[in-house]
Motif scaffolding. Structure first.
Motif, PDB file in Angstrom:
ATOM      1  N   ARG A   1      -8.668  -6.132   7.199  1.00  0.00           N
ATOM      2  CA  ARG A   1      -9.515  -4.954   7.367  1.00  0.00           C
ATOM      3  C   ARG A   1      -8.668  -3.668   7.315  1.00  0.00           C
ATOM      4  NH1 ARG A   1     -11.189  -5.928  12.172  1.00  0.00           N
ATOM      5  NH2 ARG A   1     -13.037  -7.126  11.563  1.00  0.00           N
ATOM      6  N   GLN A   2      -7.472  -3.723   7.929  1.00  0.00           N
ATOM      7  CA  GLN A   2      -6.622  -2.537   7.910  1.00  0.00           C
ATOM      8  C   GLN A   2      -6.157  -2.218   6.501  1.00  0.00           C
ATOM      9  OE1 GLN A   2      -2.246  -1.705   9.547  1.00  0.00           O
ATOM     10  NE2 GLN A   2      -3.688  -1.909  11.231  1.00  0.00           N
ATOM     11  N   GLY A   3      -5.918  -3.254   5.677  1.00  0.00           N
ATOM     12  CA  GLY A   3      -5.546  -3.004   4.283  1.00  0.00           C
ATOM     13  C   GLY A   3      -6.653  -2.284   3.538  1.00  0.00           C
ATOM     14  N   GLU A   4      -7.898  -2.631   3.824  1.00  0.00           N
ATOM     15  CA  GLU A   4      -9.033  -1.945   3.195  1.00  0.00           C
ATOM     16  C   GLU A   4      -9.102  -0.489   3.638  1.00  0.00           C
ATOM     17  OE1 GLU A   4     -12.241  -4.369   4.445  1.00  0.00           O
ATOM     18  OE2 GLU A   4     -11.796  -6.021   3.056  1.00  0.00           O
ATOM     19  N   GLU A   5      -8.845  -0.239   4.909  1.00  0.00           N
ATOM     20  CA  GLU A   5      -8.851   1.140   5.410  1.00  0.00           C
ATOM     21  C   GLU A   5      -7.740   1.950   4.756  1.00  0.00           C
ATOM     22  OE1 GLU A   5      -8.498   0.916   9.637  1.00  0.00           O
ATOM     23  OE2 GLU A   5     -10.638   0.546   9.971  1.00  0.00           O
ATOM     24  N   ARG A   6      -6.604   1.309   4.564  1.00  0.00           N
ATOM     25  CA  ARG A   6      -5.469   2.015   3.941  1.00  0.00           C
ATOM     26  C   ARG A   6      -5.810   2.422   2.512  1.00  0.00           C
ATOM     27  NH1 ARG A   6       0.790   0.174   4.527  1.00  0.00           N
ATOM     28  NH2 ARG A   6       1.721   1.850   3.284  1.00  0.00           N
ATOM     29  N   LEU A   7      -6.467   1.530   1.758  1.00  0.00           N
ATOM     30  CA  LEU A   7      -6.869   1.874   0.395  1.00  0.00           C
ATOM     31  C   LEU A   7      -7.892   3.016   0.407  1.00  0.00           C
ATOM     32  CD1 LEU A   7      -7.184  -1.675  -1.233  1.00  0.00           C
ATOM     33  CD2 LEU A   7      -5.437   0.071  -1.680  1.00  0.00           C
ATOM     34  N   ALA A   8      -8.813   2.977   1.367  1.00  0.00           N
ATOM     35  CA  ALA A   8      -9.844   4.021   1.439  1.00  0.00           C
ATOM     36  C   ALA A   8      -9.237   5.366   1.806  1.00  0.00           C
ATOM     37  CB  ALA A   8     -10.912   3.627   2.458  1.00  0.00           C
ATOM     38  N   ALA A   9      -8.197   5.358   2.666  1.00  0.00           N
ATOM     39  CA  ALA A   9      -7.578   6.620   3.092  1.00  0.00           C
ATOM     40  C   ALA A   9      -6.702   7.218   2.009  1.00  0.00           C
ATOM     41  CB  ALA A   9      -6.747   6.383   4.354  1.00  0.00           C
ATOM     42  N   ALA A  10      -6.187   6.377   1.095  1.00  0.00           N
ATOM     43  CA  ALA A  10      -5.344   6.824  -0.024  1.00  0.00           C
ATOM     44  C   ALA A  10      -4.170   7.663   0.491  1.00  0.00           C
ATOM     45  CB  ALA A  10      -6.193   7.594  -1.033  1.00  0.00           C
ATOM     46  N   GLU A  11      -4.031   8.878  -0.027  1.00  0.00           N
ATOM     47  CA  GLU A  11      -2.870   9.698   0.321  1.00  0.00           C
ATOM     48  C   GLU A  11      -2.907  10.201   1.763  1.00  0.00           C
ATOM     49  OE1 GLU A  11      -2.617  12.834  -2.469  1.00  0.00           O
ATOM     50  OE2 GLU A  11      -2.130  11.530  -4.182  1.00  0.00           O
ATOM     51  N   ALA A  12      -4.050  10.118   2.405  1.00  0.00           N
ATOM     52  CA  ALA A  12      -4.146  10.582   3.788  1.00  0.00           C
ATOM     53  C   ALA A  12      -3.510   9.585   4.770  1.00  0.00           C
ATOM     54  CB  ALA A  12      -5.609  10.804   4.174  1.00  0.00           C
ATOM     55  N   TRP A  13      -3.250   8.373   4.304  1.00  0.00           N
ATOM     56  CA  TRP A  13      -2.684   7.346   5.188  1.00  0.00           C
ATOM     57  C   TRP A  13      -1.244   7.684   5.565  1.00  0.00           C
ATOM     58  CZ3 TRP A  13      -4.770   3.177   7.641  1.00  0.00           C
ATOM     59  CH2 TRP A  13      -3.874   2.290   8.243  1.00  0.00           C
ATOM     60  N   GLN A  14      -0.945   7.621   6.862  1.00  0.00           N
ATOM     61  CA  GLN A  14       0.416   7.845   7.377  1.00  0.00           C
ATOM     62  C   GLN A  14       0.865   6.552   8.049  1.00  0.00           C
ATOM     63  OE1 GLN A  14       0.867  11.507   9.697  1.00  0.00           O
ATOM     64  NE2 GLN A  14      -1.101  12.235   8.879  1.00  0.00           N
ATOM     65  N   ASP A  15       1.771   5.865   7.417  1.00  0.00           N
ATOM     66  CA  ASP A  15       2.151   4.540   7.893  1.00  0.00           C
ATOM     67  C   ASP A  15       3.161   4.640   9.039  1.00  0.00           C
ATOM     68  OD1 ASP A  15       2.388   1.870   8.183  1.00  0.00           O
ATOM     69  OD2 ASP A  15       3.547   1.513   6.360  1.00  0.00           O
ATOM     70  N   HIS A  16       2.727   4.213  10.232  1.00  0.00           N
ATOM     71  CA  HIS A  16       3.603   4.149  11.399  1.00  0.00           C
ATOM     72  C   HIS A  16       3.919   2.702  11.779  1.00  0.00           C
ATOM     73  CE1 HIS A  16       3.449   8.457  12.736  1.00  0.00           C
ATOM     74  NE2 HIS A  16       2.380   8.438  11.947  1.00  0.00           N
ATOM     75  N   GLY A  17       3.399   1.760  10.994  1.00  0.00           N
ATOM     76  CA  GLY A  17       3.661   0.360  11.274  1.00  0.00           C
ATOM     77  C   GLY A  17       2.904  -0.194  12.462  1.00  0.00           C
ATOM     78  N   LEU A  18       1.887   0.536  12.915  1.00  0.00           N
ATOM     79  CA  LEU A  18       1.139   0.111  14.089  1.00  0.00           C
ATOM     80  C   LEU A  18       0.088  -0.943  13.740  1.00  0.00           C
ATOM     81  CD1 LEU A  18       0.561   3.647  15.664  1.00  0.00           C
ATOM     82  CD2 LEU A  18       2.102   1.883  16.540  1.00  0.00           C
ATOM     83  N   ILE A  19      -0.076  -1.906  14.648  1.00  0.00           N
ATOM     84  CA  ILE A  19      -1.125  -2.904  14.451  1.00  0.00           C
ATOM     85  C   ILE A  19      -2.499  -2.284  14.678  1.00  0.00           C
ATOM     86  CG2 ILE A  19      -2.077  -5.084  15.313  1.00  0.00           C
ATOM     87  CD1 ILE A  19       0.714  -6.016  15.938  1.00  0.00           C
ATOM     88  N   PHE A  20      -2.575  -1.366  15.636  1.00  0.00           N
ATOM     89  CA  PHE A  20      -3.864  -0.752  15.971  1.00  0.00           C
ATOM     90  C   PHE A  20      -3.770   0.776  15.850  1.00  0.00           C
ATOM     91  CE2 PHE A  20      -3.634  -4.658  18.656  1.00  0.00           C
ATOM     92  CZ  PHE A  20      -4.573  -5.398  17.946  1.00  0.00           C
ATOM     93  N   PRO A  21      -3.736   1.294  14.617  1.00  0.00           N
ATOM     94  CA  PRO A  21      -3.694   2.737  14.414  1.00  0.00           C
ATOM     95  C   PRO A  21      -5.094   3.310  14.236  1.00  0.00           C
ATOM     96  CG  PRO A  21      -3.335   1.681  12.324  1.00  0.00           C
ATOM     97  CD  PRO A  21      -3.606   0.571  13.334  1.00  0.00           C
ATOM     98  N   SER A  22      -5.123   4.607  13.985  1.00  0.00           N
ATOM     99  CA  SER A  22      -6.390   5.256  13.636  1.00  0.00           C
ATOM    100  C   SER A  22      -6.746   4.893  12.202  1.00  0.00           C
ATOM    101  CB  SER A  22      -6.253   6.774  13.777  1.00  0.00           C
ATOM    102  OG  SER A  22      -5.386   7.277  12.747  1.00  0.00           O
ATOM    103  N   GLU A  23      -7.836   5.442  11.680  1.00  0.00           N
ATOM    104  CA  GLU A  23      -8.286   5.124  10.327  1.00  0.00           C
ATOM    105  C   GLU A  23      -7.381   5.714   9.250  1.00  0.00           C
ATOM    106  OE1 GLU A  23     -12.312   6.369  10.135  1.00  0.00           O
ATOM    107  OE2 GLU A  23     -13.070   4.680  11.321  1.00  0.00           O
ATOM    108  N   VAL A  24      -6.409   6.550   9.664  1.00  0.00           N
ATOM    109  CA  VAL A  24      -5.441   7.086   8.698  1.00  0.00           C
ATOM    110  C   VAL A  24      -4.018   6.670   9.056  1.00  0.00           C
ATOM    111  CG1 VAL A  24      -6.858   9.048   7.977  1.00  0.00           C
ATOM    112  CG2 VAL A  24      -5.343   9.273   9.974  1.00  0.00           C
ATOM    113  N   GLY A  25      -3.867   5.669   9.919  1.00  0.00           N
ATOM    114  CA  GLY A  25      -2.549   5.104  10.205  1.00  0.00           C
ATOM    115  C   GLY A  25      -1.793   5.721  11.352  1.00  0.00           C
ATOM    116  N   THR A  26      -2.302   6.801  11.919  1.00  0.00           N
ATOM    117  CA  THR A  26      -1.594   7.476  13.005  1.00  0.00           C
ATOM    118  C   THR A  26      -1.912   6.809  14.343  1.00  0.00           C
ATOM    119  OG1 THR A  26      -3.444   9.026  13.205  1.00  0.00           O
ATOM    120  CG2 THR A  26      -1.588   9.687  11.802  1.00  0.00           C
TER     121      THR A  26
END
Length: 410
Positions: free
Chosen positions: A281-306
């Protein structure tokens, strides 16, 4: 001041001076030179000349012992502010510094801040703890107040500003830690049924299964998850801390404070499956966020990775609990529920203490000891069977059953 023959003698440079000022006697002592090279003099006063002489003598004794002269003007509030802003940073984690600042600002400074540091007494501390008890504060909160004041006065004692640590000498708050609410197995299953399919499905499940603190769960990282071994390391936490200098607050991911709080969880196949679905599910969110995604390596981040704002998660959990028909539940009550349900399954206390990340098993026993009341009876029964060869009692035949079945004395 006169010489032996009665004629006035000029006071030598650096000598103490004693003189009368109206109805008071005053004195001044030379204490050497300051960092800027200028002479340092300390003034004292008293109702009699002898009192001034004693005070001057005490000043010199402090100087001979390499102690700074006591500052009768320094208030408790001013010292606490200086200790918090100058001495404490670097000794504790930023989140702990933030907690200490709250304790000083909300409790210690309003009650004790205007008192002179050298005049603070054990009775002052005892009266404060009593007032907090009467105001409804828990023993744990009062213990935290006392711990912060004790640590601060420890610094004052090391600096020679006070002769003793009155907070350490004060009576620590008694009382048993109040038992928190816990979800029943049926309620826990109802909550998990409600969150199933929700983006926080795995988060609530992991928190409940292991009794994780809110910040610990939000700070879990994918690189600390070993899929093959089925383990997950808990080593970081998400917290919001404040900078009292600027007034700004910020969200940080920081290392956990103690070695006991940094721990490794063993995952069951069911929980690994939950995390597999969550990662998809998180991989799908990452694709949807596109360039807005900020990868912090968190298992439970916000919808943009923060990192997730902890209070936002709390509010969302309240809504999920209400939807499950459970009412209002706080994330910390998930922790309490997880521990209680684990103990109810017969898990030993020291194991639960390790999973929870408590600094000592005494804390676990203090909070959850009431759930183990049947263990002393079970231990006594086991020992009796070992010593006397007696078989285990059938249901309904405990000590009371045996007593009623025994023949009456003749």
């Amino acid at each position: 001041m006169t010489a032996a023959g009665g004629s006035p003698r000029r006071r030598g440079r650096g000598e103490d001076s004693i003189y009368r000022d109206g109805n008071r006697w005053r004195g001044a002592a030379s204490l050497g030179y300051g960092p800027d090279g200028r002479p340092v003099r300390k003034k004292v006063s008293g109702a009699t000349r002898d009192e001034v002489v004693r005070k001057l003598r005490r000043l010199h004794e402090q100087l001979d012992a390499s102690l700074p002269p006591s500052d009768d003007r320094l208030s408790v509030g001013a010292f606490l502010d200086r200790w918090w802003s100058v001495n404490l940073p670097g000794q504790v984690a930023p989140s702990t510094l933030d907690d200490y600042g709250d304790m000083i600002r909300l409790h210690l400074r309003p009650a004790l801040g205007r008192r002179k540091l050298t005049k603070l007494t054990v009775s002052d501390c005892d009266l404060l703890w009593q007032a907090k008890r009467e105001a409804g504060y828990s023993p744990h909160t009062i213990r935290m107040m006392r711990a912060v004041l004790r640590k601060a006065l420890g610094q004052a004692l090391r600096e020679g500003l006070v002769p003793r640590n009155v907070a350490s000498l004060s009576a620590g708050p008694g009382g048993v830690t109040a038992e928190g609410r816990t979800l029943t197995p049926e309620q826990a299953q109802a909550l998990l049924g409600t969150v199933r399919g929700h983006r926080w499905d795995a988060l609530v499940t992991i928190m409940l299964a292991y009794g994780l603190r809110r910040g610990e769960a939000l700070g879990l990282h994918w690189d600390r998850l070993d899929w093959t071994a089925g383990t997950l390391a808990v080593s970081q936490s998400v917290k919001r801390i404040r900078d009292y200098g600027t007034g700004w607050s910020m969200l940080v991911v920081s290392e956990l404070k103690t070695a006991r709080s940094r721990r490794v969880l063993c995952l069951t196949p069911e929980l690994l499956d939950v995390l597999h679905h969550h990662r998809t599910r998180q991989g799908e969110e990452r694709l949807a966020a596109a360039e807005a995604w900020q990868d912090h390596g968190l298992i439970f981040p916000s919808e943009v990775g923060t990192p997730i704002e902890p209070n936002n998660f709390t509010n969302r959990l309240w809504a999920l609990c209400r939807r499950a028909g459970l009412g209002h539940w706080h994330p910390h009550e998930l922790r309490h529920s997880g521990a209680s349900l684990t103990l109810a399954q017969g898990t030993e206390l020291h194991v639960v203490s390790e999973v929870l990340g408590h600094t000592s098993i005494a804390i676990t026993k203090d909070v959850y000891g009431h759930l183990l009341e049947g263990q002393p009876r079970a231990a006594a029964e086991a020992m009796s069977r070992a010593l006397f060869g007696r078989q285990a009692d059938p249901p309904g035949r405990g000590a009371e059953g045996r007593a009623s079945a025994a023949p009456e004395p003749e």
